[in-house]
Design a protein around this motif. Structure first.
Motif, PDB file in Angstrom:
ATOM      1  N   ILE A  77       0.977  -1.433   0.169  1.00 51.09           N
ATOM      2  CA  ILE A  77      -0.016  -0.036   0.079  1.00 51.09           C
ATOM      3  C   ILE A  77       0.874   1.049   0.198  1.00 51.09           C
ATOM      4  O   ILE A  77       1.560   0.862   0.580  1.00 51.09           O
ATOM      5  CB  ILE A  77      -0.958  -0.128   0.911  1.00 51.09           C
ATOM      6  N   ILE A  78       0.362   1.879  -0.951  1.00 57.77           N
ATOM      7  CA  ILE A  78       1.344   3.636  -1.183  1.00 57.77           C
ATOM      8  C   ILE A  78       0.635   4.379  -0.874  1.00 57.77           C
ATOM      9  O   ILE A  78      -0.685   5.065  -1.477  1.00 57.77           O
ATOM     10  CB  ILE A  78       1.953   3.028  -2.398  1.00 57.77           C
ATOM     11  N   PHE A  79       0.582   5.641   0.098  1.00 56.06           N
ATOM     12  CA  PHE A  79       0.111   7.229   0.142  1.00 56.06           C
ATOM     13  C   PHE A  79       1.612   8.180   0.111  1.00 56.06           C
ATOM     14  O   PHE A  79       1.878   7.468   0.973  1.00 56.06           O
ATOM     15  CB  PHE A  79      -0.190   6.159   1.364  1.00 56.06           C
ATOM     16  N   ASN A  80       0.935   8.795  -0.701  1.00 59.34           N
ATOM     17  CA  ASN A  80       2.172  10.215   0.025  1.00 59.34           C
ATOM     18  C   ASN A  80       0.793  11.359   0.317  1.00 59.34           C
ATOM     19  O   ASN A  80       0.685  11.678  -1.017  1.00 59.34           O
ATOM     20  CB  ASN A  80       2.442  10.385  -1.990  1.00 59.34           C
ATOM     21  N   PRO A  81       0.499  11.417   1.504  1.00 53.57           N
ATOM     22  CA  PRO A  81      -0.372  11.881   2.126  1.00 53.57           C
ATOM     23  C   PRO A  81      -0.481  13.768   2.340  1.00 53.57           C
ATOM     24  O   PRO A  81       0.883  14.221   1.684  1.00 53.57           O
ATOM     25  CB  PRO A  81      -0.372  11.542   3.120  1.00 53.57           C
ATOM     26  N   PRO A  82      -1.217  14.334   1.507  1.00 55.65           N
ATOM     27  CA  PRO A  82      -0.647  16.144   1.899  1.00 55.65           C
ATOM     28  C   PRO A  82       0.586  16.288   2.851  1.00 55.65           C
ATOM     29  O   PRO A  82       0.269  14.917   4.307  1.00 55.65           O
ATOM     30  CB  PRO A  82      -1.471  16.949   2.352  1.00 55.65           C
ATOM     31  N   TRP A  83       0.885  17.157   3.054  1.00 55.15           N
ATOM     32  CA  TRP A  83       2.132  16.903   4.126  1.00 55.15           C
ATOM     33  C   TRP A  83       2.086  18.020   5.033  1.00 55.15           C
ATOM     34  O   TRP A  83       2.773  18.003   6.562  1.00 55.15           O
ATOM     35  CB  TRP A  83       3.679  17.819   3.645  1.00 55.15           C
ATOM     36  N   LEU A  84       1.003  19.578   4.803  1.00 57.50           N
ATOM     37  CA  LEU A  84       0.779  20.017   6.002  1.00 57.50           C
ATOM     38  C   LEU A  84      -0.849  19.965   6.920  1.00 57.50           C
ATOM     39  O   LEU A  84      -2.000  19.535   6.184  1.00 57.50           O
ATOM     40  CB  LEU A  84       0.617  21.635   5.576  1.00 57.50           C
ATOM     41  N   PRO A  85      -0.559  20.081   7.961  1.00 56.57           N
ATOM     42  CA  PRO A  85      -2.218  20.074   9.117  1.00 56.57           C
ATOM     43  C   PRO A  85      -2.946  21.287   8.396  1.00 56.57           C
ATOM     44  O   PRO A  85      -2.232  22.281   8.917  1.00 56.57           O
ATOM     45  CB  PRO A  85      -1.860  20.058  10.232  1.00 56.57           C
ATOM     46  N   GLU A  86      -4.041  21.195   8.064  1.00 55.42           N
ATOM     47  CA  GLU A  86      -5.037  22.375   7.849  1.00 55.42           C
ATOM     48  C   GLU A  86      -5.467  22.897   9.257  1.00 55.42           C
ATOM     49  O   GLU A  86      -5.149  22.650  10.252  1.00 55.42           O
ATOM     50  CB  GLU A  86      -6.680  21.610   7.930  1.00 55.42           C
ATOM     51  N   THR A  87      -5.192  24.074   9.426  1.00 51.33           N
ATOM     52  CA  THR A  87      -5.814  24.979  10.940  1.00 51.33           C
ATOM     53  C   THR A  87      -6.370  26.146  10.286  1.00 51.33           C
ATOM     54  O   THR A  87      -7.153  26.468   8.967  1.00 51.33           O
ATOM     55  CB  THR A  87      -4.238  25.933  10.125  1.00 51.33           C
ATOM     56  N   ARG A  88      -6.877  26.275  11.269  1.00 51.44           N
ATOM     57  CA  ARG A  88      -7.889  27.955  10.991  1.00 51.44           C
ATOM     58  C   ARG A  88      -7.933  29.273   9.733  1.00 51.44           C
ATOM     59  O   ARG A  88      -8.859  29.499   9.535  1.00 51.44           O
ATOM     60  CB  ARG A  88      -8.250  28.153  12.368  1.00 51.44           C
ATOM     61  N   ASN A  89      -6.669  29.185   9.577  1.00 52.10           N
ATOM     62  CA  ASN A  89      -5.906  29.751   8.735  1.00 52.10           C
ATOM     63  C   ASN A  89      -5.808  28.914   7.411  1.00 52.10           C
ATOM     64  O   ASN A  89      -5.915  30.060   6.111  1.00 52.10           O
ATOM     65  CB  ASN A  89      -5.021  30.487   8.798  1.00 52.10           C
ATOM     66  N   SER A  90      -6.244  28.111   7.057  1.00 52.65           N
ATOM     67  CA  SER A  90      -6.213  27.660   6.060  1.00 52.65           C
ATOM     68  C   SER A  90      -7.673  27.907   5.656  1.00 52.65           C
ATOM     69  O   SER A  90      -8.986  27.813   5.019  1.00 52.65           O
ATOM     70  CB  SER A  90      -6.240  26.272   6.164  1.00 52.65           C
ATOM     71  N   GLU A  91      -7.739  28.825   4.157  1.00 47.81           N
ATOM     72  CA  GLU A  91      -8.890  29.233   3.541  1.00 47.81           C
ATOM     73  C   GLU A  91      -8.777  28.789   1.509  1.00 47.81           C
ATOM     74  O   GLU A  91      -7.803  28.231   1.893  1.00 47.81           O
ATOM     75  CB  GLU A  91      -8.647  30.657   3.248  1.00 47.81           C
ATOM     76  N   ASN A  92      -9.951  28.454   1.366  1.00 47.17           N
ATOM     77  CA  ASN A  92      -9.569  27.139   0.212  1.00 47.17           C
ATOM     78  C   ASN A  92      -9.363  26.269   0.423  1.00 47.17           C
ATOM     79  O   ASN A  92      -7.693  25.743  -0.612  1.00 47.17           O
ATOM     80  CB  ASN A  92      -9.069  28.170  -1.068  1.00 47.17           C
ATOM     81  N   LEU A  93      -9.960  25.806   1.565  1.00 46.80           N
ATOM     82  CA  LEU A  93      -8.798  24.848   2.159  1.00 46.80           C
ATOM     83  C   LEU A  93      -7.981  23.428   0.520  1.00 46.80           C
ATOM     84  O   LEU A  93      -9.545  22.896   0.244  1.00 46.80           O
ATOM     85  CB  LEU A  93      -8.799  23.610   2.675  1.00 46.80           C
ATOM     86  N   ASP A  94      -7.130  23.132  -0.160  1.00 49.15           N
ATOM     87  CA  ASP A  94      -6.642  22.620  -1.050  1.00 49.15           C
ATOM     88  C   ASP A  94      -6.877  21.069  -0.589  1.00 49.15           C
ATOM     89  O   ASP A  94      -5.063  20.728   0.725  1.00 49.15           O
ATOM     90  CB  ASP A  94      -5.220  22.870  -1.596  1.00 49.15           C
ATOM     91  N   GLU A  95      -7.551  20.076  -0.835  1.00 48.39           N
ATOM     92  CA  GLU A  95      -6.694  19.037  -0.406  1.00 48.39           C
ATOM     93  C   GLU A  95      -5.744  18.291  -0.786  1.00 48.39           C
ATOM     94  O   GLU A  95      -5.089  17.122   0.704  1.00 48.39           O
ATOM     95  CB  GLU A  95      -7.687  17.636  -0.061  1.00 48.39           C
ATOM     96  N   ALA A  96      -5.218  18.294  -2.098  1.00 47.13           N
ATOM     97  CA  ALA A  96      -3.675  17.883  -1.707  1.00 47.13           C
ATOM     98  C   ALA A  96      -2.024  18.657  -0.972  1.00 47.13           C
ATOM     99  O   ALA A  96      -1.259  17.997  -1.052  1.00 47.13           O
ATOM    100  CB  ALA A  96      -3.477  18.239  -3.637  1.00 47.13           C
ATOM    101  N   ILE A  97      -3.069  19.564  -0.348  1.00 50.80           N
ATOM    102  CA  ILE A  97      -2.013  20.060   0.147  1.00 50.80           C
ATOM    103  C   ILE A  97      -2.058  20.132   2.242  1.00 50.80           C
ATOM    104  O   ILE A  97      -0.934  19.879   3.065  1.00 50.80           O
ATOM    105  CB  ILE A  97      -1.540  21.655  -0.208  1.00 50.80           C
ATOM    106  N   TYR A  98      -2.705  20.265   2.448  1.00 57.15           N
ATOM    107  CA  TYR A  98      -3.350  19.866   3.805  1.00 57.15           C
ATOM    108  C   TYR A  98      -4.064  19.013   4.170  1.00 57.15           C
ATOM    109  O   TYR A  98      -5.593  18.143   3.876  1.00 57.15           O
ATOM    110  CB  TYR A  98      -4.318  20.899   3.353  1.00 57.15           C
TER     111      TYR A  98
END
Length: 355
Positions: A245-266
């Protein structure tokens, strides 16, 4: 795929009523005032007029708004995003209705039944860049052929993590009947698996454009018989246990300041726990779980903890076999952004097995 997957695309504007016209004969300051009062502005005559207005808007906001602290930068981006997306440009018969404009094939591909429409200028800029990448392709060091990323699909611009994975695959001596790639994206990891002899790769993604784009690019080639797709989160319909099983997840945790959350990043708080719980049921007893990650969140201060280390320490499901790391190349000296943290960034390849 069992169901038709719809493409995500910018919503077209079908009426140009109550718009302010902008060209090089119009006063730019009065045009910016029109934007600030909520009026749409239509770019006419030349495509580059949009770039000129965008540049003037950025300069105007930089003089008006402080832009140093994180909070100030966030406020600046919010205001800029709101005002710049009031700037419109017209498309007629799938072509931009201004002189010296680029030919953007996405208009016809994404809006086959709507030949005449309006889009915001920033949307058209994004479509233009995306079309060039899609049409010309992007060279990936670990693959033989270029990839042609579909509109709205993330693709890497740095390759250390792909090189780390490729080096691991060269040494992998386990069975190669099937592998699951969670969050297949532009398909690079799956293609690496095929390159290294895996008979079947099962891939999922929550981004419909990733599924549509890969299905189109693979067509009826051998790759289409090697890679199967499912538009779904985590493991989707793939219930049969697999050896890898391979998983390259987003590398940053979402924060309250994450506007327009990009699921590829957060990533959200539940992602890793949900993934490990599902992976436990889908990994064969002697199988390997490989996660590609980074220490980026720690070195820029977004998180003190690595979610993979937390799983190993407290999850009770998997144990560490090996962790490989690779330094990330320094950022470009040409950029104005502070990228000193790049000196400390490492990409990580975690290999876990059942406890």
């Amino acid at each position: 795929m069992d169901i038709e997957v719809k493409v995500n695309k910018p919503n077209p504007i079908l009426s140009k009523e109550k718009v302010v016209i902008y060209n090089r004969n119009v006063d730019v300051k009065s045009t910016i005032k029109a934007l600030e009062t909520g009026n749409n502005v239509l770019i006419t005559e030349f495509y580059n007029n949009g770039s000129i207005l965008i540049k003037e808007l950025q300069q105007h906001l930089s003089e008006k708004l402080p832009n140093k602290s994180f909070k100030e930068q966030r406020e600046f981006r919010l205001v800029y995003h709101k005002l710049s997306n009031l700037i419109l440009i017209e498309i007629e018969n799938h072509q931009l209705l201004v002189k010296k404009s680029p030919n953007i094939g996405w208009f016809e591909k994404l809006y086959p039944d709507t030949k005449d429409l309006l889009l915001t200028y920033p949307q058209v800029q994004g479509l233009n860049s995306s079309w060039q990448w899609y049409k010309n392709g992007i060279t990936i060091p670990v693959l033989r052929n270029k990839i042609h990323p579909y509109y709205g699909v993330y693709f890497p611009t740095r390759f250390e993590h792909l090189e780390l994975f490729d080096n691991w695959l060269k040494r992998y001596s386990g069975p190669k009947k099937t592998a699951i790639d969670v969050g297949i994206g532009s398909g690079i990891l799956a293609m690496q698996l095929v390159k290294h002899g895996f008979q079947k790769v099962l891939g999922t993604d929550t981004n419909s454009n990733a599924i549509v784009g890969l299905k189109e690019s693979m067509g009826t080639t051998k790759l289409s018989r090697k890679i199967e797709l499912d538009f779904a989160s985590l493991f989707g319909k793939w219930n049969q246990p697999t050896e890898l099983i391979i998983f390259n997840p987003p590398w940053l945790p979402e924060t309250r300041n994450s506007e327009n959350l990009d699921e590829a990043i957060y990533y959200n708080k539940s992602l890793f726990n949900n993934f490990f719980e599902a992976a436990k049921e889908r990994l064969l007893p002697d199988g390997k779980l490989v996660l590609i990650f980074s220490n980026l969140a720690q070195i820029i201060g977004l998180s003190k903890e690595n979610p993979i280390e937390q799983e190993i320490a407290n999850g009770g499901r998997f144990q560490l076999e090996r962790c490989f790391t690779k330094n990330v190349k320094k950022g470009s000296e040409k950029t104005k952004r502070d990228l000193n943290w790049r000196n400390k960034e490492e990409v990580e390849l975690w290999v876990l097995t059942h406890k």
